[in-house]
Design a protein around this motif. Sequence first.
Motif, PDB file in Angstrom:
ATOM      1  N   LYS A 174       7.816 -31.902 -18.756  1.00  0.00           N
ATOM      2  CA  LYS A 174       6.853 -32.991 -18.994  1.00  0.00           C
ATOM      3  C   LYS A 174       5.580 -32.432 -19.630  1.00  0.00           C
ATOM      4  N   THR A 175       5.127 -31.298 -19.153  1.00  0.00           N
ATOM      5  CA  THR A 175       3.922 -30.675 -19.719  1.00  0.00           C
ATOM      6  C   THR A 175       4.143 -30.308 -21.185  1.00  0.00           C
ATOM      7  N   LEU A 176       5.312 -29.766 -21.507  1.00  0.00           N
ATOM      8  CA  LEU A 176       5.586 -29.404 -22.901  1.00  0.00           C
ATOM      9  C   LEU A 176       5.696 -30.639 -23.791  1.00  0.00           C
ATOM     10  N   GLN A 177       6.207 -31.735 -23.248  1.00  0.00           N
ATOM     11  CA  GLN A 177       6.232 -32.996 -24.007  1.00  0.00           C
ATOM     12  C   GLN A 177       4.805 -33.458 -24.299  1.00  0.00           C
ATOM     13  N   GLU A 178       3.930 -33.327 -23.305  1.00  0.00           N
ATOM     14  CA  GLU A 178       2.533 -33.712 -23.489  1.00  0.00           C
ATOM     15  C   GLU A 178       1.843 -32.807 -24.513  1.00  0.00           C
ATOM     16  N   ILE A 179       2.124 -31.528 -24.453  1.00  0.00           N
ATOM     17  CA  ILE A 179       1.556 -30.599 -25.441  1.00  0.00           C
ATOM     18  C   ILE A 179       2.024 -30.991 -26.833  1.00  0.00           C
ATOM     19  N   SER A 180       3.312 -31.255 -26.985  1.00  0.00           N
ATOM     20  CA  SER A 180       3.859 -31.661 -28.276  1.00  0.00           C
ATOM     21  C   SER A 180       3.192 -32.940 -28.778  1.00  0.00           C
ATOM     22  N   ARG A 181       2.927 -33.871 -27.876  1.00  0.00           N
ATOM     23  CA  ARG A 181       2.285 -35.146 -28.243  1.00  0.00           C
ATOM     24  C   ARG A 181       0.862 -34.935 -28.738  1.00  0.00           C
ATOM     25  N   THR A 182       0.119 -34.036 -28.109  1.00  0.00           N
ATOM     26  CA  THR A 182      -1.304 -33.890 -28.432  1.00  0.00           C
ATOM     27  C   THR A 182      -1.568 -33.003 -29.645  1.00  0.00           C
ATOM     28  N   VAL A 183      -0.623 -32.115 -29.980  1.00  0.00           N
ATOM     29  CA  VAL A 183      -0.825 -31.193 -31.100  1.00  0.00           C
ATOM     30  C   VAL A 183      -0.421 -31.875 -32.403  1.00  0.00           C
ATOM     31  N   LYS A 184      -1.267 -31.755 -33.409  1.00  0.00           N
ATOM     32  CA  LYS A 184      -0.992 -32.335 -34.725  1.00  0.00           C
ATOM     33  C   LYS A 184       0.219 -31.672 -35.369  1.00  0.00           C
ATOM     34  N   THR A 185       0.886 -32.403 -36.255  1.00  0.00           N
ATOM     35  CA  THR A 185       1.944 -31.803 -37.063  1.00  0.00           C
ATOM     36  C   THR A 185       1.337 -30.617 -37.813  1.00  0.00           C
ATOM     37  N   SER A 186       2.025 -29.506 -37.810  1.00  0.00           N
ATOM     38  CA  SER A 186       1.579 -28.226 -38.387  1.00  0.00           C
ATOM     39  C   SER A 186       0.522 -27.540 -37.526  1.00  0.00           C
ATOM     40  N   GLY A 187       0.172 -28.131 -36.380  1.00  0.00           N
ATOM     41  CA  GLY A 187      -0.750 -27.475 -35.464  1.00  0.00           C
ATOM     42  C   GLY A 187      -0.070 -26.300 -34.777  1.00  0.00           C
ATOM     43  N   LYS A 188      -0.874 -25.409 -34.244  1.00  0.00           N
ATOM     44  CA  LYS A 188      -0.364 -24.166 -33.643  1.00  0.00           C
ATOM     45  C   LYS A 188      -0.625 -24.143 -32.142  1.00  0.00           C
ATOM     46  N   ILE A 189       0.327 -23.540 -31.444  1.00  0.00           N
ATOM     47  CA  ILE A 189       0.155 -23.318 -30.006  1.00  0.00           C
ATOM     48  C   ILE A 189       0.252 -21.820 -29.722  1.00  0.00           C
ATOM     49  N   MET A 190      -0.396 -21.420 -28.638  1.00  0.00           N
ATOM     50  CA  MET A 190      -0.256 -20.061 -28.123  1.00  0.00           C
ATOM     51  C   MET A 190      -0.203 -20.165 -26.607  1.00  0.00           C
ATOM     52  N   PHE A 191       0.865 -19.628 -26.051  1.00  0.00           N
ATOM     53  CA  PHE A 191       1.004 -19.543 -24.593  1.00  0.00           C
ATOM     54  C   PHE A 191       0.985 -18.066 -24.219  1.00  0.00           C
ATOM     55  N   ILE A 192       0.305 -17.760 -23.144  1.00  0.00           N
ATOM     56  CA  ILE A 192       0.292 -16.402 -22.610  1.00  0.00           C
ATOM     57  C   ILE A 192       0.772 -16.495 -21.173  1.00  0.00           C
ATOM     58  N   GLU A 193       1.779 -15.704 -20.840  1.00  0.00           N
ATOM     59  CA  GLU A 193       2.366 -15.741 -19.505  1.00  0.00           C
ATOM     60  C   GLU A 193       2.698 -14.328 -19.046  1.00  0.00           C
ATOM     61  N   VAL A 194       2.914 -14.204 -17.757  1.00  0.00           N
ATOM     62  CA  VAL A 194       3.360 -12.946 -17.172  1.00  0.00           C
ATOM     63  C   VAL A 194       4.872 -12.875 -17.352  1.00  0.00           C
ATOM     64  N   ASN A 195       5.356 -11.731 -17.860  1.00  0.00           N
ATOM     65  CA  ASN A 195       6.796 -11.569 -18.037  1.00  0.00           C
ATOM     66  C   ASN A 195       7.521 -11.734 -16.715  1.00  0.00           C
ATOM     67  N   ALA A 196       8.751 -12.245 -16.796  1.00  0.00           N
ATOM     68  CA  ALA A 196       9.564 -12.491 -15.605  1.00  0.00           C
ATOM     69  C   ALA A 196      10.220 -11.188 -15.145  1.00  0.00           C
ATOM     70  N   MET A 197       9.393 -10.317 -14.620  1.00  0.00           N
ATOM     71  CA  MET A 197       9.865  -9.045 -14.063  1.00  0.00           C
ATOM     72  C   MET A 197       8.928  -8.663 -12.927  1.00  0.00           C
ATOM     73  N   GLU A 198       9.378  -7.799 -12.075  1.00  0.00           N
ATOM     74  CA  GLU A 198       8.581  -7.381 -10.925  1.00  0.00           C
ATOM     75  C   GLU A 198       7.370  -6.575 -11.402  1.00  0.00           C
ATOM     76  N   THR A 199       6.179  -6.978 -10.966  1.00  0.00           N
ATOM     77  CA  THR A 199       4.945  -6.256 -11.293  1.00  0.00           C
ATOM     78  C   THR A 199       4.093  -6.137 -10.027  1.00  0.00           C
ATOM     79  N   VAL A 200       3.075  -5.282 -10.103  1.00  0.00           N
ATOM     80  CA  VAL A 200       2.203  -5.051  -8.958  1.00  0.00           C
ATOM     81  C   VAL A 200       1.387  -6.289  -8.617  1.00  0.00           C
ATOM     82  N   SER A 201       0.938  -7.003  -9.640  1.00  0.00           N
ATOM     83  CA  SER A 201       0.111  -8.187  -9.415  1.00  0.00           C
ATOM     84  C   SER A 201       0.673  -9.356 -10.211  1.00  0.00           C
TER      85      SER A 201
END
Length: 193
Positions: free
Chosen positions: A123-150
């Motif tokens: 649902k969140t990604l649908q909302e992001i798609s709705r709000t971003v203009k055609t040819s608009g850019k997105i950047m997501f930053i996330e923690v990789n799905a692996m075991e880390t200290v924090s």
Amino acid sequence: MGQSEHRFKPENISKLMSQERYEKIQPEILMDALQIDENEVIADLGSGAGFFTIPLARRTKNKVFAVDIEPQMHIFLKEYAAEQTITNIKTIESNLNVIPLESNQVDKLLAAFVLHEVDDLEKTLQEISRTVKTSGKIMFIEVNAMETVSGPPLHIRIPSQKMKQLLEANHFTDIDIQSFNNDNYYVITGTRS
């Protein structure tokens, strides 16, 4: 336990704004990669206290929408922006399942270290798609799905390939994935088709 139960707590604000975090993540360099034009409208989802919002606001003369569910974070952000004499930030209190922005309103959108916390990622990604203009850019930053200290618990982290598939299903193309900080994090970018 729902993902919202893993939401970052405002009382831990010092962790978000620490010098150690600046050195590890280097927000100014990441924001350079968005190639923001001075007239573009920007959205920062999960803006927190402004770790990325301030660098975004320095790059445009237009509005930067800082969307966060925690009102306390907006208090910190407004203070931080005032110290920096930045006046083009509009704070919006909201979860990300219904983003209170107009359709096709945003040229560039950032969601940093927040999508793993949302209750309904699709649902969140649908909302992001709705709000971003055609040819608009997105950047997501996330923690990789692996075991880390924090970082967030492993079971709520979003693998980069899964995120890519979800973006493709929501009308994003030219998707690029880059790991950084010893592969602890990934940046995924795309263009709204």
